[in-house]
Scaffold this motif. Structure first.
Motif, short mmCIF file in Angstrom:
data_model
loop_
_atom_site.label_atom_id
_atom_site.label_comp_id
_atom_site.label_asym_id
_atom_site.label_seq_id
_atom_site.Cartn_x
_atom_site.Cartn_y
_atom_site.Cartn_z
N ARG A 35 0.84 -1.22 0.00
CA ARG A 35 0.00 0.00 0.00
C ARG A 35 0.86 1.26 0.00
N PRO A 41 -6.86 0.99 -0.34
CA PRO A 41 -7.42 0.99 1.01
C PRO A 41 -6.87 -0.15 1.87
N LYS A 42 -7.00 0.03 3.17
CA LYS A 42 -6.56 -0.98 4.14
C LYS A 42 -7.70 -1.96 4.40
N ASP A 184 -18.44 0.98 -1.85
CA ASP A 184 -17.57 1.82 -1.02
C ASP A 184 -16.12 1.36 -1.19
N LYS A 185 -15.42 1.93 -2.16
CA LYS A 185 -14.05 1.51 -2.43
C LYS A 185 -13.05 2.06 -1.40
N SER A 186 -13.51 2.96 -0.53
CA SER A 186 -12.66 3.41 0.57
C SER A 186 -12.61 2.35 1.67
N LEU A 187 -13.61 1.48 1.69
CA LEU A 187 -13.78 0.40 2.67
C LEU A 187 -14.06 0.92 4.08
N GLU A 188 -14.32 2.22 4.20
CA GLU A 188 -14.53 2.79 5.53
C GLU A 188 -15.80 2.26 6.20
N SER A 189 -16.77 1.84 5.40
CA SER A 189 -18.02 1.32 5.97
C SER A 189 -17.96 -0.19 6.25
#
Length: 202
Positions: A35, A41-42, A184-189
């Motif tokens: 990364r 994203p993590k 949600d490609k940020s994966l925050e959700s």
């Protein structure tokens, strides 16, 4: 209109097989290094057992518990570092679909019932999930929309960062229900909803 609130309460869920803690830590170091060079994203190291499916939260938990009751720990072996064609399969460890059987002389359970492919098939049955393509067990190292050249560099970098990665094998003894909104490609959700430790006592 009566179905409106129920539909609104639905979420997208997946079932993940989780590596043991020591393997997870090793993979997290590798994923973090990738990364830092290639972005993305993590996320937790995992092998997808059941792909993204839209369900109500209670139904998702019920199906997950039902699936877990039918599962046993199973062996996993890495066969290659590969690159894929879309965001969620950017660079990954390809998992051997039929690794050598565990030595379980005290059990009547056949090896075929504790393989990575059989575990997915059985779990998908509990969730009513149908794969649109043949199941390819893999453990993603990097998510991202990279060029083919970048993906190949990242793949080679993964092999260089962990020179023993192709000899990695471990036993999966825990699976988790995750909320995974693929939009949600940020994966925050994304979040773990429930964890199950698998047992040989079936």
């Amino acid at each position: 209109m009566a179905g409106g609130p129920t539909e609104a309460a639905k979420g997208v869920y997946s079932v993940w097989a989780l590596p043991p803690e020591d393997v997870r830590d090793r993979l997290k170091r590798l994923m973090g290094a990738l990364r830092s060079e290639f972005g993305g994203p993590k996320f937790e190291p995992h092998i997808t057992v059941v792909g993204a499916i839209s369900l109500g939260p209670d139904d998702a938990r019920r199906r997950f518990r039902s699936a877990c009751a039918a599962l046993s720990p199973y062996p996993v072996r890495v066969s290659a570092v590969s690159r894929g064609t879309f965001f969620y399969q950017c660079v990954f460890l390809l998992i051997d679909p039929s690794p050598e059987a565990r030595s379980t002389p005290s059990q009547s359970t056949s090896f075929l019932e504790i393989s990575v492919v059989a575990t997915s098939a059985r779990s998908c049955g509990h969730f009513g999930y149908e794969n649109t393509t043949p199941y390819m067990p893999h453990l993603s190292l990097l998510y991202g929309d990279l060029t083919e050249e970048e993906k190949e560099r990242a793949r080679q970098r993964a092999e260089a960062l962990d020179k023993e990665i192709l000899s990695l094998s471990f036993e999966v003894s825990a699976v988790a229900l995750y909320k995974t909104d693929t939009e949600d490609k940020s994966l925050e959700s994304w979040e773990q909803v429930e964890l199950c430790h698998l047992s040989d006592d079936k």
